[in-house]
Design an enzyme around this catalytic site. Structure first.
Site, short mmCIF file in Angstrom:
data_model
loop_
_atom_site.label_atom_id
_atom_site.label_comp_id
_atom_site.label_asym_id
_atom_site.label_seq_id
_atom_site.Cartn_x
_atom_site.Cartn_y
_atom_site.Cartn_z
N HIS A 17 35.89 -30.91 14.43
CA HIS A 17 34.54 -31.06 13.88
C HIS A 17 34.51 -31.15 12.36
O HIS A 17 33.42 -31.24 11.78
CB HIS A 17 33.62 -29.93 14.36
CG HIS A 17 33.95 -28.57 13.79
ND1 HIS A 17 33.23 -27.98 12.80
CD2 HIS A 17 34.95 -27.72 14.08
CE1 HIS A 17 33.75 -26.79 12.53
NE2 HIS A 17 34.81 -26.62 13.30
N GLY A 27 40.34 -24.95 15.17
CA GLY A 27 41.25 -24.57 14.11
C GLY A 27 41.62 -23.09 14.17
O GLY A 27 42.77 -22.72 13.91
N SER A 28 40.68 -22.25 14.53
CA SER A 28 40.97 -20.81 14.57
C SER A 28 42.04 -20.52 15.61
O SER A 28 42.99 -19.77 15.35
CB SER A 28 39.70 -20.02 14.91
OG SER A 28 38.71 -20.24 13.94
N GLN A 84 40.75 -28.33 6.61
CA GLN A 84 39.88 -29.05 5.67
C GLN A 84 40.49 -30.37 5.20
O GLN A 84 39.79 -31.24 4.70
CB GLN A 84 39.58 -28.17 4.45
CG GLN A 84 38.67 -26.98 4.75
CD GLN A 84 37.23 -27.38 5.04
OE1 GLN A 84 36.75 -28.41 4.59
NE2 GLN A 84 36.54 -26.55 5.82
N SER A 122 41.10 -29.11 13.14
CA SER A 122 39.91 -28.86 13.95
C SER A 122 39.02 -30.11 13.97
O SER A 122 38.69 -30.65 12.90
CB SER A 122 39.15 -27.68 13.35
OG SER A 122 38.08 -27.31 14.19
N ASN A 157 38.79 -24.28 1.92
CA ASN A 157 37.50 -24.65 2.47
C ASN A 157 36.33 -24.36 1.54
O ASN A 157 35.31 -25.01 1.62
CB ASN A 157 37.28 -23.97 3.82
CG ASN A 157 37.64 -22.50 3.81
OD1 ASN A 157 38.74 -22.13 3.40
ND2 ASN A 157 36.72 -21.67 4.24
N CYS A 171 25.46 -12.22 0.93
CA CYS A 171 24.26 -12.09 1.74
C CYS A 171 24.20 -13.13 2.83
O CYS A 171 23.51 -12.97 3.81
CB CYS A 171 23.02 -12.19 0.86
SG CYS A 171 23.08 -10.99 -0.46
C1 LIG Z 1 40.47 -23.82 6.29
C2 LIG Z 1 39.90 -23.52 7.65
N1 LIG Z 1 40.70 -22.98 8.59
C3 LIG Z 1 40.24 -22.71 9.83
C4 LIG Z 1 38.93 -22.97 10.19
C5 LIG Z 1 38.50 -22.63 11.57
O1 LIG Z 1 38.17 -23.76 12.34
P1 LIG Z 1 37.22 -23.61 13.61
O2 LIG Z 1 35.97 -22.97 13.16
O3 LIG Z 1 37.03 -24.99 14.10
O4 LIG Z 1 37.96 -22.74 14.59
C6 LIG Z 1 38.07 -23.53 9.22
C7 LIG Z 1 36.65 -23.84 9.48
O5 LIG Z 1 35.86 -23.14 10.00
C8 LIG Z 1 38.56 -23.82 7.93
O6 LIG Z 1 37.79 -24.35 6.99
S1 FES Z 2 21.35 -8.82 1.73
FE1 FES Z 2 21.89 -9.18 -0.31
S2 FES Z 2 20.01 -8.79 -1.35
FE2 FES Z 2 19.49 -8.63 0.72
#
Ligand SMILES: Cc1ncc(COP(=O)(O)O)c(C=O)c1O
Ligand code: FES
Ligand SMILES: Cc1ncc(COP(=O)(O)O)c(C=O)c1O
Ligand code: FES
Lengths: 384, 145, 384, 145
Positions: free
Chosen positions: A200, A69-70, A178, A198, A150, A323
């Site tokens: 997966h 997808g990217s 998505q 994408s 997503n 985090c």
């Molecule tokens: C909305 C959306 N666009 C693009 C991507 C990118 O897809 P990929 O990681 O398979 O390149 C993702 C997921 O990672 C996604 O959720």
């Molecule tokens: S990285 Fe967010 S509290 Fe540790």
């Protein structure tokens, strides 16, 4: 383990695996090779292209296979920008909560002199066709709006947005990563010029995706080299991955309604149950959302701790917490829908598939409140 | 989980010295809710020795583990020994932290200092202000490390 | 079928398949996910990175996973150009017979104002370090020279070229797609700054490759988005493909000498036998060539017809013929080594692997002369 | 092989009318070795009817199949019927050719015309030069279609 992180990635379906294995083991030729081993691979590639085209309602030649997808998002934006440059149109419209594959590509284009309008997405996380219409200018070369978000799962009115773009003569790209396999896609009826997907995300393999490009829309190569994909995407084709992705998509489309009903019921039970937790708030639209998406903010909670404790309780989930991402800023999506920083840190995304079982929902509904209460009990800022 | 060492996970899952001390002699709080991490340290001090210590933390796994480890490291120690504890030592005791999580250990060091400063202030003890962190809430940016 | 097209692509090894299947079936998490399913995938990814690094003699963090050799080549050239732009250095040195992934990327850079010197490769298809040294200018930002040529199999003196570049302070990239797993690689000893490789050329899977980038060399993203690959290559990682590629490379490196001896013997028998055909000529260096590469020109023959008839005789081979490629110009590689157009149309590449058997060589040696004689008999230009 | 139709493969594997006619009444050659394709057509003509035809081809699978099919299409036909054969008809009779291989069928059409032209020239028969292709060897570029 209860796997409730299907928006991050899915387990491959038996159907997809069954399509992949023979291509890995026996049908290993290079589709560019003239001999019969190569031509068998070329046939597999062509059948996969035809299957994908049937699922999207387009022509096989309108499908460009990519590594995910990217890459599809990057190539779509590069192509539209190239075209805009030629025509002296350097304005692009998008939304504040797109995936980083789109947002970071837009940043790159900004550095090259493009002007980008990011539409605000409001508290439920959506944009209207009217917003898009008002933002379109004579120099707009592209509107790129995701089909479904997503993180918070909201579904955007892409058919209406597509109609507005078509009428204005502006290219329309949608990141449907998505949505694909989960929501109906008809690129013609939805007036889509380019669409990213994408493998997966719908029980297909990782490392393979596709870009639909309407015939007549000129496309620019991101990866130059051999003449694969009609000269628009170089590199020996990942035939096993492509065959598996096509099989997964056909399977997903054949069972879409049935899966949607099943998953929506599980989702709604989960949303109802988690809403009982004090100081919790559902993120995204309660109704107009992806069948499998549940996303909550719990005040006084930090996401990573929540995930680690849920993992210990046998639940795989995700968070828009800063985090978890290595950055210290929480999810741009949660900030875009107006959550304050301190609340955005405490988000939990559970994303279901048709393989989740009712007992798993019950288990999640027992564990999440317990863990939230525990973490609040050790928080210096939380005193009920 | 490969993300964290076994020691980190042990301290995260079974944190030592969690809670508050109602009649603490020194209390320090660092971090910022906006940044997603706040650490509060309670000290019970007698004859210059830390007799008891408890913490409350809002933060990630490594923040909770760092707090827990830090309390263990200063419990029963003199104030000077506690002041000598650095975030590096906390990280070492934990068997390492991912690079982008090092700032959690900094919070642990600073929360101890902040609590001791509070003890000094309450008791009118002189100290070198430059050796202590600023009070919580003055953080300008979330990027601490 | 006798498969003698291993330079186009290879069959996956049992070792690679065995590494891939568990990742496809069970270890399906997203390495960016914090929960244990994701972290198991992250561990697989890390072990693969370490294995690759051991094979190339580099640090794990110097390995960037890509979707294949073409993407790696594109990103290497983009990165070097970006750096050159910053420093006001816009001259690149390469050779006339690089793969199109390099040559077409160079064409793109030329359009952007870069100046490219393509070194001539001479009749045996090589360039010397001296040639490179003489071509380096104060504004040279990159030297990119392939390790081994994919068509004629000649091996280039990349260690010497690397030394010259290092001394001149110029970045050195090598397209090692055909060399990896077949020839020794030691990026340190060979003074390589960037190196491209592709999984499916050494019994690994298609659709996955890697770019080695020496620590300290700044790299530019080709695909923007998530923070995968330390922010330099976005997209959910193809963990099964990566794990399988690493296993295939380890296996290839562990058996390199043994395979090389075996394949070289088969190759030399084939070369000796085919040399008996009248008006035939070996392309490339007879000694300094890839263990599995055999490439001949047969005068009066057109390559596609030859391939189709060999396929009928149970032999999978390849040709630099124009007709096989959809273009009407014959292979740029054969033209680069000085073959006239009419002769370049009649080329045959047989590329062997360690799985080829002696009887297969005998069969090829029976069939090729027969088919060549038949085609010459129906040629209007060939009269013995 | 998916590349070509069964008919193309049949004519490629078992080409009809291969060879030369020593005492041909008309001989035509088109194409260019530089481009990788040359087609030579031999005609035996009696009373305006093509009694025999043979070809020699240096070229790809589709060039050989096109030659073979073209000879079948004109054998026993009158000169005028043979002149009416177009490359489209050859392609149709073959059940189609890949787009980038259409030029091979053009060669087939042109080699017939070239052989008939040669027959006209030898026999001093008048004809409309504009309806015939240029002689072989004058090709400027390899890209014919
Ligand atoms: C909305 C959306 N666009 C693009 C991507 C990118 O897809 P990929 O990681 O398979 O390149 C993702 C997921 O990672 C996604 O959720
Ligand atoms: S990285 Fe967010 S509290 Fe540790
Ligand atoms: C020398 C060389 N470079 C680059 C490539 C491109 O590799 P891929 O097709 O895996 O992208 C190939 C093979 O196709 C090659 O032989
Ligand atoms: S002879 Fe070359 S394409 Fe037909």
């Amino acid at each position: 383990m209860i796997y409730a992180d299907n928006a991050a990635t899915t387990k491959m379906s038996p159907v997809a695996l069954a399509a992949m294995l023979p291509a890995l083991e026996d049908n290993y030729g290079n589709p560019s090779s003239l001999h019969s081993v190569g031509q068998h691979a070329a046939e597999l590639l062509q059948s996969a292209r035809e299957a994908m085209a049937r699922c999207l309602n387009c022509k096989p030649r309108e499908i460009l296979f990519t590594s995910g997808g990217s890459e599809a998002d990057n190539q779509a934006l590069l192509s539209a920008a190239e075209l805009g440059r030629l025509k002296g149109k350097k304005h692009i419209i998008s939304t504040a909560f797109e995936h980083h594959a789109v947002l970071h590509s837009l940043k790159r284009l900004e550095k090259q002199g493009f002007e980008v309008t990011l539409l605000p997405v409001g508290p439920t996380g959506t944009v209207t066709a009217q917003q898009v219409k008002e933002a379109i200018r004579p120099d707009t070369c592209l509107v790129t709006v995701m089909y479904a978000n997503n993180e918070i799962g909201s579904i955007l009115p892409i058919e209406e947005i597509g109609a507005v773009c078509r009428e204005a003569g502006v290219l329309f790209h949608t990141d449907a990563v998505q949505a694909t396999g989960h929501l109906p896609i008809d690129v013609k009826a939805q007036h889509i010029d380019m669409l990213s997907l994408s493998g997966h995300k719908f029980h297909g393999p990782k490392g393979v995706g596709a870009l639909y490009v309407r015939q007549g829309v000129p496309i620019t190569s991101l990866i130059e080299g051999g003449a694969q994909e009609r000269g628009k995407r170089a590199g020996t084709e990942n035939v096993p991955g492509i065959a598996a992705m096509a099989a997964a998509l056909e399977d997903a489309c054949a069972h879409m309604e049935e899966n949607r009903a099943k998953v929506t019921a599980l989702r709604d039970k989960l949303i109802a149950g988690l809403s009982q937790i004090p100081h919790s708030a559902l993120n995204g639209d309660p109704v107009n959302r992806l069948p499998g998406n549940v996303n909550f903010c719990f005040e006084g909670i930090e996401g990573e701790s929540l995930l680690l404790l849920l993992d210990d309780a046998g639940i795989c989930a995700s968070s828009g917490s800063a985090c978890t991402s290595g950055s210290l800023d929480p999810s741009h999506v949660l900030l875009a829908i107006g959550r304050p920083h301190e609340v955005a840190h405490g988000s939990l995304r559970l994303s279901l598939s048709e393989w989740n079982q009712p007992w798993e929902i019950d288990h999640i509904l027992r564990e999440v409140p317990r863990v939230v209460a525990y973490l609040r009990s050790m928080s210096p800022v939380w005193k009920d | 989980m490969a993300l964290y060492t076994d020691t980190v996970m042990d301290h995260f899952m079974h944190p030592r010295n969690v809670g508050e001390i109602a009649d603490a002699d020194g209390v320090g709080q660092v971090g910022n809710a906006k940044c997603g991490d706040i650490m509060k340290m309670y000290l019970k001090i007698k004859d210059g020795v830390i007799e008891d210590v408890k913490f409350e933390t809002f933060g990630c796994g490594s923040a909770i583990a760092s707090s827990s480890m830090a309390t263990e490291m200063i419990k029963g120690k003199t104030i000077d020994e506690a002041l000598a504890v650095t975030n590096r030592q906390v990280v070492e005791a934990l068997g390492g932290l991912p690079a982008h999580k090092l700032h959690c250990s900094v919070l642990a060091e600073e929360s101890i200092k902040s609590a001791i400063k509070n003890y000094y202030d309450r008791n009118g003890i002189e100290y070198d202000h430059s050796k202590f962190p600023d009070d919580c809430g003055e953080v300008e940016s979330c990027r601490m490390v």
